[in-house]
Write a protein that holds these residues in place. Structure first.
Motif, PDB file in Angstrom:
ATOM      1  N   ALA A 164       4.322   6.369  10.084  1.00  0.00           N
ATOM      2  CA  ALA A 164       4.376   5.886  11.474  1.00  0.00           C
ATOM      3  C   ALA A 164       3.323   6.509  12.388  1.00  0.00           C
ATOM      4  CB  ALA A 164       5.770   6.108  12.084  1.00  0.00           C
ATOM      5  N   ILE A 165       2.295   7.141  11.824  1.00  0.00           N
ATOM      6  CA  ILE A 165       1.290   7.823  12.639  1.00  0.00           C
ATOM      7  C   ILE A 165       0.135   6.909  13.036  1.00  0.00           C
ATOM      8  CG2 ILE A 165      -0.186   8.672  10.778  1.00  0.00           C
ATOM      9  CD1 ILE A 165       0.962  10.638  13.917  1.00  0.00           C
ATOM     10  N   GLY A 166       0.007   5.728  12.374  1.00  0.00           N
ATOM     11  CA  GLY A 166      -1.069   4.800  12.736  1.00  0.00           C
ATOM     12  C   GLY A 166      -2.146   4.651  11.687  1.00  0.00           C
ATOM     13  N   LYS A 167      -1.808   4.954  10.432  1.00  0.00           N
ATOM     14  CA  LYS A 167      -2.806   4.865   9.350  1.00  0.00           C
ATOM     15  C   LYS A 167      -3.277   3.439   9.134  1.00  0.00           C
ATOM     16  CE  LYS A 167      -0.113   6.753   6.238  1.00  0.00           C
ATOM     17  NZ  LYS A 167       1.068   7.028   7.105  1.00  0.00           N
ATOM     18  N   THR A 168      -2.367   2.471   9.192  1.00  0.00           N
ATOM     19  CA  THR A 168      -2.741   1.071   8.959  1.00  0.00           C
ATOM     20  C   THR A 168      -3.752   0.601   9.991  1.00  0.00           C
ATOM     21  OG1 THR A 168      -0.639   0.496   7.887  1.00  0.00           O
ATOM     22  CG2 THR A 168      -1.893  -1.304   8.901  1.00  0.00           C
ATOM     23  N   ALA A 169      -3.485   0.897  11.266  1.00  0.00           N
ATOM     24  CA  ALA A 169      -4.394   0.461  12.334  1.00  0.00           C
ATOM     25  C   ALA A 169      -5.782   1.061  12.145  1.00  0.00           C
ATOM     26  CB  ALA A 169      -3.822   0.851  13.693  1.00  0.00           C
ATOM     27  N   LEU A 170      -5.832   2.346  11.793  1.00  0.00           N
ATOM     28  CA  LEU A 170      -7.137   2.986  11.594  1.00  0.00           C
ATOM     29  C   LEU A 170      -7.846   2.394  10.390  1.00  0.00           C
ATOM     30  CD1 LEU A 170      -9.275   5.105  12.213  1.00  0.00           C
ATOM     31  CD2 LEU A 170      -7.963   6.743  10.815  1.00  0.00           C
ATOM     32  N   SER A 171      -7.129   2.143   9.311  1.00  0.00           N
ATOM     33  CA  SER A 171      -7.760   1.599   8.102  1.00  0.00           C
ATOM     34  C   SER A 171      -8.411   0.257   8.391  1.00  0.00           C
ATOM     35  CB  SER A 171      -6.735   1.463   6.969  1.00  0.00           C
ATOM     36  OG  SER A 171      -5.806   0.424   7.214  1.00  0.00           O
ATOM     37  N   ILE A 172      -7.783  -0.556   9.213  1.00  0.00           N
ATOM     38  CA  ILE A 172      -8.334  -1.872   9.545  1.00  0.00           C
ATOM     39  C   ILE A 172      -9.587  -1.723  10.387  1.00  0.00           C
ATOM     40  CG2 ILE A 172      -7.909  -3.992  10.847  1.00  0.00           C
ATOM     41  CD1 ILE A 172      -4.965  -3.775   9.924  1.00  0.00           C
ATOM     42  N   LYS A 173      -9.568  -0.817  11.352  1.00  0.00           N
ATOM     43  CA  LYS A 173     -10.757  -0.602  12.188  1.00  0.00           C
ATOM     44  C   LYS A 173     -11.935  -0.115  11.348  1.00  0.00           C
ATOM     45  CE  LYS A 173      -8.022   0.465  16.299  1.00  0.00           C
ATOM     46  NZ  LYS A 173      -7.511   1.533  17.183  1.00  0.00           N
ATOM     47  N   LEU A 174     -11.652   0.797  10.416  1.00  0.00           N
ATOM     48  CA  LEU A 174     -12.732   1.305   9.565  1.00  0.00           C
ATOM     49  C   LEU A 174     -13.219   0.232   8.603  1.00  0.00           C
ATOM     50  CD1 LEU A 174     -11.509   4.937   8.744  1.00  0.00           C
ATOM     51  CD2 LEU A 174     -13.118   4.174  10.503  1.00  0.00           C
TER      52      LEU A 174
ATOM     53  N   SER B  67      -4.229  -0.193  -0.798  1.00  0.00           N
ATOM     54  CA  SER B  67      -3.021   0.479  -0.337  1.00  0.00           C
ATOM     55  C   SER B  67      -2.547   1.455  -1.399  1.00  0.00           C
ATOM     56  CB  SER B  67      -1.911  -0.525  -0.038  1.00  0.00           C
ATOM     57  OG  SER B  67      -0.694   0.168   0.238  1.00  0.00           O
ATOM     58  N   ALA B  68      -2.278   2.707  -0.973  1.00  0.00           N
ATOM     59  CA  ALA B  68      -1.703   3.704  -1.870  1.00  0.00           C
ATOM     60  C   ALA B  68      -0.301   4.071  -1.397  1.00  0.00           C
ATOM     61  CB  ALA B  68      -2.596   4.945  -1.926  1.00  0.00           C
TER      62      ALA B  68
ATOM     63  N   VAL C 248       5.372  -2.990   5.701  1.00  0.00           N
ATOM     64  CA  VAL C 248       4.215  -3.752   5.214  1.00  0.00           C
ATOM     65  C   VAL C 248       3.433  -4.262   6.432  1.00  0.00           C
ATOM     66  CG1 VAL C 248       3.560  -5.938   4.108  1.00  0.00           C
ATOM     67  CG2 VAL C 248       5.209  -4.421   3.005  1.00  0.00           C
ATOM     68  N   PRO C 249       2.118  -4.187   6.399  1.00  0.00           N
ATOM     69  CA  PRO C 249       1.323  -4.673   7.536  1.00  0.00           C
ATOM     70  C   PRO C 249       1.691  -6.104   7.907  1.00  0.00           C
ATOM     71  CG  PRO C 249      -0.082  -3.505   5.986  1.00  0.00           C
ATOM     72  CD  PRO C 249       1.265  -3.619   5.330  1.00  0.00           C
ATOM     73  N   PHE C 250       1.655  -6.393   9.203  1.00  0.00           N
ATOM     74  CA  PHE C 250       1.948  -7.734   9.668  1.00  0.00           C
ATOM     75  C   PHE C 250       0.869  -8.702   9.183  1.00  0.00           C
ATOM     76  CE2 PHE C 250       3.933  -5.114  13.120  1.00  0.00           C
ATOM     77  CZ  PHE C 250       5.254  -5.408  12.785  1.00  0.00           C
ATOM     78  N   GLU C 251       1.173  -9.992   9.237  1.00  0.00           N
ATOM     79  CA  GLU C 251       0.244 -11.004   8.725  1.00  0.00           C
ATOM     80  C   GLU C 251      -1.115 -10.921   9.404  1.00  0.00           C
ATOM     81  OE1 GLU C 251       0.009 -15.863   8.013  1.00  0.00           O
ATOM     82  OE2 GLU C 251       1.815 -14.942   8.852  1.00  0.00           O
ATOM     83  N   GLU C 252      -1.106 -10.684  10.722  1.00  0.00           N
ATOM     84  CA  GLU C 252      -2.388 -10.612  11.429  1.00  0.00           C
ATOM     85  C   GLU C 252      -3.188  -9.378  10.986  1.00  0.00           C
ATOM     86  OE1 GLU C 252       0.838  -9.361  14.485  1.00  0.00           O
ATOM     87  OE2 GLU C 252       0.613 -10.764  12.808  1.00  0.00           O
ATOM     88  N   GLU C 253      -2.486  -8.318  10.612  1.00  0.00           N
ATOM     89  CA  GLU C 253      -3.175  -7.132  10.105  1.00  0.00           C
ATOM     90  C   GLU C 253      -3.752  -7.394   8.717  1.00  0.00           C
ATOM     91  OE1 GLU C 253      -0.822  -3.396  12.115  1.00  0.00           O
ATOM     92  OE2 GLU C 253       0.214  -4.490  10.542  1.00  0.00           O
TER      93      GLU C 253
END
Length: 315
Positions: free
Chosen positions: A27-37, A47-48, A63-68
């Motif tokens: 819940a720290i924001g790893k998914t959002a950062l991975s998408i930006k990078l 995904s690991a 699981v990331p949302f569809e838009e992600e």
């Protein structure tokens, strides 16, 4: 926050194959950062997160949302069934193969996930463990049935306090695995986690996201409330026929099975999900903090600062 300069990155500065590994507590924001990078480097994402492999589990595994998912190509998201026999060794093989394929078209691949053992399997390889006699595993499984998981956890705490603090202690399979090594060898399970790293044909740049404990816990509580609002209970009810599968013996599912079976109230089950998720986050940080190659950033750090760090490592 989106970057002004996504896509169309000039890769002339690096011919080295690179894996950008993003880790940190849940819940720290790893998914959002991975998408930006991934967008900035025009890269694809591995995904690991061992809980997100299963197609039947979506809400409870974040699981990331569809838009992600549509924002950058993702791999190893809901690609398995809870009925499949899939372990970390299988993932190591599959992930290394996929990374090799992705590196043929782009020198940079992004990997994201909080499952420490699965991240390590890709970046450094799995450790070697000696064979265990069958009767030891059989006896431990019998103890699990007759005396419960807490009994096994206490054994592990006595034999290997380091493993007790770092493994997925709520997962009976992981606890039994650590115990059987301790019992069969007379040595701590954690003492086998220091084997030489495997040689990889890519360079790993590890990025960790973190924050104050109170912030992490608040984000976890908010995420659990959102999961409940988004239909987690209905998802778990639909999986009741499969509740004995190991994949479902995980936080967010096992607690709601207790409610469905009439043992707990819904309110108590939700509070237990939050508590167990907070414990899981603590174990994640304990695991990752042992790796001094990880560059840590506050979760609110501007993404440009993280990109600058990665670029300095590439150069």
């Amino acid at each position: 926050m989106m970057l002004n300069s996504v896509i169309n990155v000039d890769f002339n500065y690096t011919m080295t194959k690179v894996l950008i590994s993003i880790v940190g507590p849940t819940a720290i924001g790893k998914t959002a950062l991975s998408i930006k990078l991934a967008q900035h480097f025009n890269a694809e994402i591995i995904s690991a997160d061992s809980r997100q492999f299963y197609k039947e589990m979506s809400i409870g595994t974040a699981v990331p949302f569809e838009e992600e998912l549509n924002a950058a190509p993702h791999h190893f998201i809901q690609n398995k069934s809870i009925e499949d026999d899939y372990n970390v060794g299988d993932f190591e093989r599959d992930a290394i193969s996929k990374i090799s394929v992705l590196h043929e078209k782009n020198p940079i691949v992004v990997m994201v996930g909080g499952s420490g053992l699965y991240v390590k399997a890709v970046t450094k390889g799995l450790d070697y463990f000696p064979e265990v006699e069958t009767h030891i595993r059989t006896d431990l499984n019998l103890q699990l049935e007759e005396k419960g998981l807490i009994h096994l956890q206490e054994q592990l705490k006595s034999l290997d306090s380091e493993a007790y603090e770092t493994i997925a202690i709520e997962n009976p399979k992981r606890v039994i695995r650590a115990l059987e090594i301790c019992i069969s060898t007379g040595k701590p399970y954690s003492s086998f986690l220091t084997n030489p790293e495997k040689t990889r044909n890519f360079k790993t740049i590890s990025i960790g996201l973190n924050s104050e404990r109170s912030t992490i816990y608040n984000r976890i509580n908010q995420r659990v409330d959102l999961m409940i609002a988004n239909g987690l209970l209905a998802e778990v009810k639909s999986l009741t026929p499969y509740k004995h599968h190991n994949a479902l013996n995980t936080v967010g599912y096992k607690e709601l099975f207790q409610f469905i079976d009439g043992h707990w109230t819904l309110e108590f089950a939700i509070s237990e999900i939050k508590k167990n998720t907070r414990r899981f986050a603590k174990r994640q940080l304990t695991w990752f903090r042992k790796d001094d190659s990880i560059a840590w950033f506050d979760f609110e750090t501007n993404v440009d600062e993280i990109i600058n760090h990665i670029s300095s490592q590439l150069n």
